[in-house]
Enzyme design. Sequence first.
Site, PDB file in Angstrom:
ATOM      1  NE  ARG A   1       8.310  -7.996   4.532  1.00 50.08           N
ATOM      2  CZ  ARG A   1       8.999  -7.199   3.700  1.00 50.08           C
ATOM      3  NH1 ARG A   1       8.404  -6.943   2.699  1.00 50.08           N
ATOM      4  NH2 ARG A   1      10.093  -6.731   4.194  1.00 50.08           N
TER       5      ARG A   1
ATOM      6  CG  HIS B   1       0.465 -14.387   8.175  1.00 50.74           C
ATOM      7  ND1 HIS B   1       1.462 -14.175   9.045  1.00 50.74           N
ATOM      8  CD2 HIS B   1       0.877 -15.047   7.071  1.00 50.74           C
ATOM      9  CE1 HIS B   1       2.290 -15.071   8.585  1.00 50.74           C
ATOM     10  NE2 HIS B   1       2.102 -15.322   7.669  1.00 50.74           N
TER      11      HIS B   1
ATOM     12  N   PRO C   1       0.693  -1.346   0.023  1.00 51.28           N
ATOM     13  CG  PRO C   1      -0.041  -0.820   2.190  1.00 51.28           C
ATOM     14  CD  PRO C   1       1.063  -1.634   1.365  1.00 51.28           C
ATOM     15  CD  GLU C   2       3.926   3.392  -3.435  1.00 49.82           C
ATOM     16  OE1 GLU C   2       4.003   4.709  -3.687  1.00 49.82           O
ATOM     17  OE2 GLU C   2       4.563   2.613  -4.005  1.00 49.82           O
TER      18      GLU C   2
END
Length: 274
Positions: free
Chosen positions: A121, A102, A2-3
């Site tokens: 992550r 996750h 994501p940006e």
Amino acid sequence: MPELPEVELVRRALEPVLAGVRFDTVLLRRKNLRIPFPRRFAERLTGQTVTALTRRAKYLLATLSSGETLLIHLGMTGGFRVEHARISGGYRSEDASDDEKHDHVVFTMSSGAVVTFNDARRFGLMDLVARNGLAAHKAVSKLGPEPLSADFDAAALTRACHKRSVPLKLALLDQTVVAGVGNIYASEALWLARLSPRRRAATIATPTGRPRPAAAHLAAAVTEVLDQAIARRGPRFRVYDREGGPCLRRGCGGTIRRIVQGARSTFYCPRCQK
DNA sequence: ATTGAGACCTGTCGGC
DNA sequence: TGCCGACAGGTCTCAA
């Protein structure tokens, strides 16, 4: 992933699910992401209604009925999945979702929506910010202008860059210069503006700090690549990840190069980006 | 104050 | 197939 554009798309998808809706239960499946969850996170959230879901740079901001703000960052791999509560006896299909290992936070909403935050992550974060405390919050207090707002233009970019010796690409990644640009859109904007990522940031200004034409080109390019990505629901790679490929600018004929700046990949055309 | 390097964490992909 | 290194769209911190 994501940006700014991706975060904005997440915000738009989540807004109808969360706005005006109450947290019935909040399940934390671990005690930290990039940073620890705040004390009593689940308890403090439960029973509150989301009054608005907004965005600042790459942060999602859920305003709560108490006046507090739930601040969320997706990191590199964070994202939400929305499902609906099943009546007992339901079953989950194996292939419905990838790695539940996750899934770190599960919100059950008063509407019946089940909103799950997944982040392999764990570079993402969630925090709960006191009423009126947002402006002072470490994550957002030093952010530069929103690139899609009137605060961002050639003058703002020039002010932020004119005393900086860092390469232009690294200046764009600096969230105090402009908030929300990441590694892909930095390369894309520089390509669009025909500016070399290696050029010193200060060179978009005159020695006295006035904008050169490059400042206007770059500001416009940043706005354009972000706007387009939102409109198209994702980036279009015109240079990013195209090492060795032909430059797509008409009549250029150059070859896209990959270099490393600040330990991250930059892609550009040495022929037309000066 | 600014800058570059390394750290954080897991997954995937290409090469041998 | 298996192992290994390189790499991934983000920040933060530390030392120079």
